[in-house]
Design a protein around this motif. Structure first.
Motif, PDB file in Angstrom:
ATOM      1  N   LEU A 306     -24.164  13.873 -57.965  1.00 26.58           N
ATOM      2  CA  LEU A 306     -24.893  12.659 -58.301  1.00 26.58           C
ATOM      3  C   LEU A 306     -25.079  12.624 -59.810  1.00 26.58           C
ATOM      4  O   LEU A 306     -25.311  13.665 -60.439  1.00 26.58           O
ATOM      5  CB  LEU A 306     -26.245  12.673 -57.576  1.00 26.58           C
ATOM      6  N   PHE A 307     -24.979  11.445 -60.394  1.00 19.37           N
ATOM      7  CA  PHE A 307     -25.174  11.278 -61.840  1.00 19.37           C
ATOM      8  C   PHE A 307     -26.618  10.840 -62.110  1.00 19.37           C
ATOM      9  O   PHE A 307     -27.187  10.044 -61.361  1.00 19.37           O
ATOM     10  CB  PHE A 307     -24.218  10.215 -62.396  1.00 19.37           C
ATOM     11  N   PHE A 308     -27.218  11.372 -63.190  1.00 21.56           N
ATOM     12  CA  PHE A 308     -28.559  10.920 -63.554  1.00 21.56           C
ATOM     13  C   PHE A 308     -28.778  11.126 -65.043  1.00 21.56           C
ATOM     14  O   PHE A 308     -28.041  11.865 -65.713  1.00 21.56           O
ATOM     15  CB  PHE A 308     -29.638  11.673 -62.753  1.00 21.56           C
ATOM     16  N   SER A 309     -29.818  10.492 -65.540  1.00 20.18           N
ATOM     17  CA  SER A 309     -30.219  10.672 -66.940  1.00 20.18           C
ATOM     18  C   SER A 309     -31.729  10.752 -67.007  1.00 20.18           C
ATOM     19  O   SER A 309     -32.430   9.839 -66.560  1.00 20.18           O
ATOM     20  CB  SER A 309     -29.728   9.508 -67.806  1.00 20.18           C
ATOM     21  N   SER A 310     -32.229  11.852 -67.554  1.00 14.69           N
ATOM     22  CA  SER A 310     -33.676  11.984 -67.732  1.00 14.69           C
ATOM     23  C   SER A 310     -34.173  11.074 -68.846  1.00 14.69           C
ATOM     24  O   SER A 310     -35.295  10.565 -68.798  1.00 14.69           O
ATOM     25  CB  SER A 310     -34.031  13.436 -68.062  1.00 14.69           C
ATOM     26  N   ALA A 311     -33.332  10.850 -69.846  1.00 17.95           N
ATOM     27  CA  ALA A 311     -33.735  10.045 -70.999  1.00 17.95           C
ATOM     28  C   ALA A 311     -33.965   8.589 -70.625  1.00 17.95           C
ATOM     29  O   ALA A 311     -34.944   7.967 -71.056  1.00 17.95           O
ATOM     30  CB  ALA A 311     -32.682  10.146 -72.104  1.00 17.95           C
ATOM     31  N   THR A 312     -33.067   8.027 -69.797  1.00 17.42           N
ATOM     32  CA  THR A 312     -33.168   6.611 -69.425  1.00 17.42           C
ATOM     33  C   THR A 312     -33.739   6.405 -68.023  1.00 17.42           C
ATOM     34  O   THR A 312     -33.898   5.265 -67.594  1.00 17.42           O
ATOM     35  CB  THR A 312     -31.782   5.945 -69.491  1.00 17.42           C
ATOM     36  N   ARG A 313     -34.006   7.509 -67.305  1.00 18.30           N
ATOM     37  CA  ARG A 313     -34.491   7.488 -65.910  1.00 18.30           C
ATOM     38  C   ARG A 313     -33.426   6.957 -64.948  1.00 18.30           C
ATOM     39  O   ARG A 313     -33.739   6.621 -63.810  1.00 18.30           O
ATOM     40  CB  ARG A 313     -35.778   6.660 -65.757  1.00 18.30           C
ATOM     41  N   PHE A 314     -32.179   6.914 -65.386  1.00 18.06           N
ATOM     42  CA  PHE A 314     -31.097   6.423 -64.526  1.00 18.06           C
ATOM     43  C   PHE A 314     -30.928   7.344 -63.303  1.00 18.06           C
ATOM     44  O   PHE A 314     -30.769   8.555 -63.442  1.00 18.06           O
ATOM     45  CB  PHE A 314     -29.787   6.374 -65.331  1.00 18.06           C
ATOM     46  N   ASN A 315     -30.993   6.770 -62.129  1.00 17.49           N
ATOM     47  CA  ASN A 315     -30.780   7.458 -60.849  1.00 17.49           C
ATOM     48  C   ASN A 315     -31.833   8.522 -60.519  1.00 17.49           C
ATOM     49  O   ASN A 315     -31.632   9.308 -59.585  1.00 17.49           O
ATOM     50  CB  ASN A 315     -29.388   8.102 -60.784  1.00 17.49           C
ATOM     51  N   ILE A 316     -32.944   8.543 -61.253  1.00 21.59           N
ATOM     52  CA  ILE A 316     -33.990   9.522 -60.930  1.00 21.59           C
ATOM     53  C   ILE A 316     -34.546   9.284 -59.517  1.00 21.59           C
ATOM     54  O   ILE A 316     -34.688  10.246 -58.737  1.00 21.59           O
ATOM     55  CB  ILE A 316     -35.117   9.498 -61.984  1.00 21.59           C
ATOM     56  N   PRO A 317     -34.862   8.034 -59.127  1.00 23.41           N
ATOM     57  CA  PRO A 317     -35.336   7.814 -57.746  1.00 23.41           C
ATOM     58  C   PRO A 317     -34.304   8.247 -56.706  1.00 23.41           C
ATOM     59  O   PRO A 317     -34.661   8.835 -55.675  1.00 23.41           O
ATOM     60  CB  PRO A 317     -35.585   6.301 -57.692  1.00 23.41           C
ATOM     61  N   GLN A 318     -33.025   7.971 -56.972  1.00 19.59           N
ATOM     62  CA  GLN A 318     -31.957   8.354 -56.033  1.00 19.59           C
ATOM     63  C   GLN A 318     -31.842   9.886 -55.943  1.00 19.59           C
ATOM     64  O   GLN A 318     -31.592  10.433 -54.863  1.00 19.59           O
ATOM     65  CB  GLN A 318     -30.615   7.751 -56.465  1.00 19.59           C
ATOM     66  N   LEU A 319     -32.051  10.564 -57.068  1.00 23.88           N
ATOM     67  CA  LEU A 319     -32.003  12.025 -57.070  1.00 23.88           C
ATOM     68  C   LEU A 319     -33.142  12.594 -56.219  1.00 23.88           C
ATOM     69  O   LEU A 319     -32.927  13.511 -55.411  1.00 23.88           O
ATOM     70  CB  LEU A 319     -32.100  12.549 -58.507  1.00 23.88           C
ATOM     71  N   LYS A 320     -34.343  12.041 -56.373  1.00 25.41           N
ATOM     72  CA  LYS A 320     -35.475  12.489 -55.574  1.00 25.41           C
ATOM     73  C   LYS A 320     -35.250  12.209 -54.087  1.00 25.41           C
ATOM     74  O   LYS A 320     -35.586  13.040 -53.220  1.00 25.41           O
ATOM     75  CB  LYS A 320     -36.760  11.828 -56.061  1.00 25.41           C
ATOM     76  N   ASP A 321     -34.647  11.053 -53.781  1.00 24.88           N
ATOM     77  CA  ASP A 321     -34.330  10.722 -52.383  1.00 24.88           C
ATOM     78  C   ASP A 321     -33.377  11.750 -51.780  1.00 24.88           C
ATOM     79  O   ASP A 321     -33.551  12.203 -50.648  1.00 24.88           O
ATOM     80  CB  ASP A 321     -33.685   9.331 -52.283  1.00 24.88           C
ATOM     81  N   LYS A 322     -32.354  12.096 -52.551  1.00 29.54           N
ATOM     82  CA  LYS A 322     -31.344  13.033 -52.057  1.00 29.54           C
ATOM     83  C   LYS A 322     -31.953  14.418 -51.846  1.00 29.54           C
ATOM     84  O   LYS A 322     -31.668  15.092 -50.846  1.00 29.54           O
ATOM     85  CB  LYS A 322     -30.174  13.106 -53.063  1.00 29.54           C
ATOM     86  N   ILE A 323     -32.781  14.857 -52.791  1.00 34.11           N
ATOM     87  CA  ILE A 323     -33.437  16.157 -52.655  1.00 34.11           C
ATOM     88  C   ILE A 323     -34.322  16.169 -51.405  1.00 34.11           C
ATOM     89  O   ILE A 323     -34.291  17.120 -50.615  1.00 34.11           O
ATOM     90  CB  ILE A 323     -34.277  16.478 -53.911  1.00 34.11           C
ATOM     91  N   TRP A 324     -35.109  15.101 -51.212  1.00 35.33           N
ATOM     92  CA  TRP A 324     -35.990  15.026 -50.051  1.00 35.33           C
ATOM     93  C   TRP A 324     -35.189  15.056 -48.755  1.00 35.33           C
ATOM     94  O   TRP A 324     -35.576  15.725 -47.777  1.00 35.33           O
ATOM     95  CB  TRP A 324     -36.829  13.752 -50.123  1.00 35.33           C
ATOM     96  N   GLN A 325     -34.062  14.358 -48.769  1.00 33.98           N
ATOM     97  CA  GLN A 325     -33.201  14.341 -47.575  1.00 33.98           C
ATOM     98  C   GLN A 325     -32.686  15.738 -47.248  1.00 33.98           C
ATOM     99  O   GLN A 325     -32.676  16.165 -46.091  1.00 33.98           O
ATOM    100  CB  GLN A 325     -32.025  13.381 -47.823  1.00 33.98           C
ATOM    101  N   ILE A 326     -32.271  16.479 -48.275  1.00 35.09           N
ATOM    102  CA  ILE A 326     -31.741  17.843 -48.062  1.00 35.09           C
ATOM    103  C   ILE A 326     -32.857  18.787 -47.594  1.00 35.09           C
ATOM    104  O   ILE A 326     -32.675  19.565 -46.677  1.00 35.09           O
ATOM    105  CB  ILE A 326     -31.096  18.367 -49.356  1.00 35.09           C
ATOM    106  N   LEU A 327     -34.029  18.660 -48.230  1.00 38.34           N
ATOM    107  CA  LEU A 327     -35.136  19.547 -47.856  1.00 38.34           C
ATOM    108  C   LEU A 327     -35.584  19.330 -46.416  1.00 38.34           C
ATOM    109  O   LEU A 327     -36.072  20.258 -45.763  1.00 38.34           O
ATOM    110  CB  LEU A 327     -36.335  19.318 -48.786  1.00 38.34           C
ATOM    111  N   ASN A 328     -35.408  18.126 -45.916  1.00 37.62           N
ATOM    112  CA  ASN A 328     -35.873  17.816 -44.562  1.00 37.62           C
ATOM    113  C   ASN A 328     -34.762  17.662 -43.551  1.00 37.62           C
ATOM    114  O   ASN A 328     -34.982  17.159 -42.447  1.00 37.62           O
ATOM    115  CB  ASN A 328     -36.730  16.537 -44.608  1.00 37.62           C
ATOM    116  N   SER A 329     -33.559  18.103 -43.928  1.00 37.16           N
ATOM    117  CA  SER A 329     -32.433  18.008 -43.006  1.00 37.16           C
ATOM    118  C   SER A 329     -32.510  19.125 -41.970  1.00 37.16           C
ATOM    119  O   SER A 329     -33.080  20.184 -42.218  1.00 37.16           O
ATOM    120  CB  SER A 329     -31.123  18.111 -43.769  1.00 37.16           C
TER     121      SER A 329
END
Length: 329
Positions: A306-329
């Protein structure tokens, strides 16, 4: 976390208490001149105990207490009175603390729950009083057992940070910046290697007041499992993470190669680390245009990423969604 206050390894000298001696007392009263044995048992020596405390995050409080000594048991008394047990020493430790033998390095146990207690070193047993040794053929034993000696030796305490997500990457991959963006943690951030010298923890808020804990581990370099760089000292923290989030910066000359170097270092340290759920995230993606992103995706076609940028917040919500999905899989 204040870096100078984070201690994840201590070696302490422990000495448990000696058991108290049993009493060889013979009952003597005014009208009972030969009352027989009535000596009580000695008390046991004090234990040295570890207790989990969820409010502690470092072993700093034990760094300057190199010698730990429990109390000795008291001797037994007349009228079958038991001697008092020696005072136990209870050492509070953070969750995720491992105890090892100081001489052999042998694993002893791990503390993982708040309030959990485990004995690091047992005190000596108290001796039996002479009352235990009377018989039809020996009605007035004039002896009793001495107490057992306590134990003494060096013990090692290691802390493995407990976190849901462990950030894995080379120095300056953007791990600390990501943690500062998704949580209230304030790790030291700079554009030079080894800015992070100790693990940093942050609580990441998710939807519906849910959250997970993310750990920023000091950067790994090639050869870390052989003791190069800072990696070897901190690789053990990754063992406690539920999943691993690998960070490779967008400006890396070879994203797939860098990812495999990181995997290789973990495998050499502990092959079981590769059994953990993992996700590859390409940091600093604000530097990429659409064409470069497609090229990197083609390069990583067999690796979930997954691509993201901390500087621009690009895809940060999507990154958190993916992490949550993996943690609860």
């Amino acid at each position: 976390m204040v870096e100078s206050n984070f201690v994840d390894y201590v070696k302490i000298h422990c000495k448990s208490g000696h058991g108290g001696a049993g009493s060889a007392h013979l009952r003597r009263e005014k009208f009972v001149p030969k009352g027989g044995p009535d000596g009580g048992d000695g008390g046991r020596g004090g234990h040295i105990i570890l207790e989990g405390n969820q409010h502690k995050w470092t072993l700093l409080h034990l760094k300057y207490s190199k010698h730990v000594k429990a109390g000795n048991g008291n001797p037994g008394g007349a009228q079958r009175k038991f001697g008092a047990d020696g005072e136990d020493i209870i050492l509070e430790v953070p969750l995720g603390t491992i105890a090892r033998d100081g001489e052999t390095g042998e694993f002893l146990f791990e503390i993982t729950e708040h309030g959990e207690q485990k004995t690091l070193m047992e005190g000596g047993r108290g001796g039996l009083g002479n009352d235990h040794f009377k018989s039809s053929t020996n009605q007035t034993p004039r002896y009793a057992q001495p107490g057992e000696p306590g134990q003494e030796g060096w013990k090692i305490l290691e802390l493995k940070v407990l976190a849901d997500v462990g950030l894995v990457g080379f120095p300056s991959a953007g791990k600390s910046t990501l943690l500062s963006v998704v949580s209230a943690a304030k790790p030291k951030i700079a554009d030079y290697p080894f800015t992070t010298l100790t693990p940093n923890l942050g609580i990441v808020n998710y939807r519906d007041e849910q959250s997970f804990v993310m750990a920023d581990i000091p950067g790994i370099i090639e050869g870390a499992n052989e003791g190069k760089g800072l990696g070897l000292r901190f690789l053990r923290h990754i063992e406690r993470n539920s999943m691993l989030l690998f960070l490779v910066p967008a400006d890396s000359p070879d994203h797939l190669k860098e990812y495999h170097i990181l995997l290789n270092e973990l495998e050499k340290y502990n092959p079981e680390l590769l059994d953990k759920q993992r996700l590859l995230a390409i940091s600093k993606s604000d530097m990429l245009d659409e064409e470069l992103s497609k090229e990197i995706s083609t390069e990583l076609k067999d690796v979930p990423h997954l691509f993201f940028s901390s500087a621009t917040r690009f895809n940060i919500p999507q990154l958190k969604d993916k992490i949550w999905q993996i943690l609860n899989s």
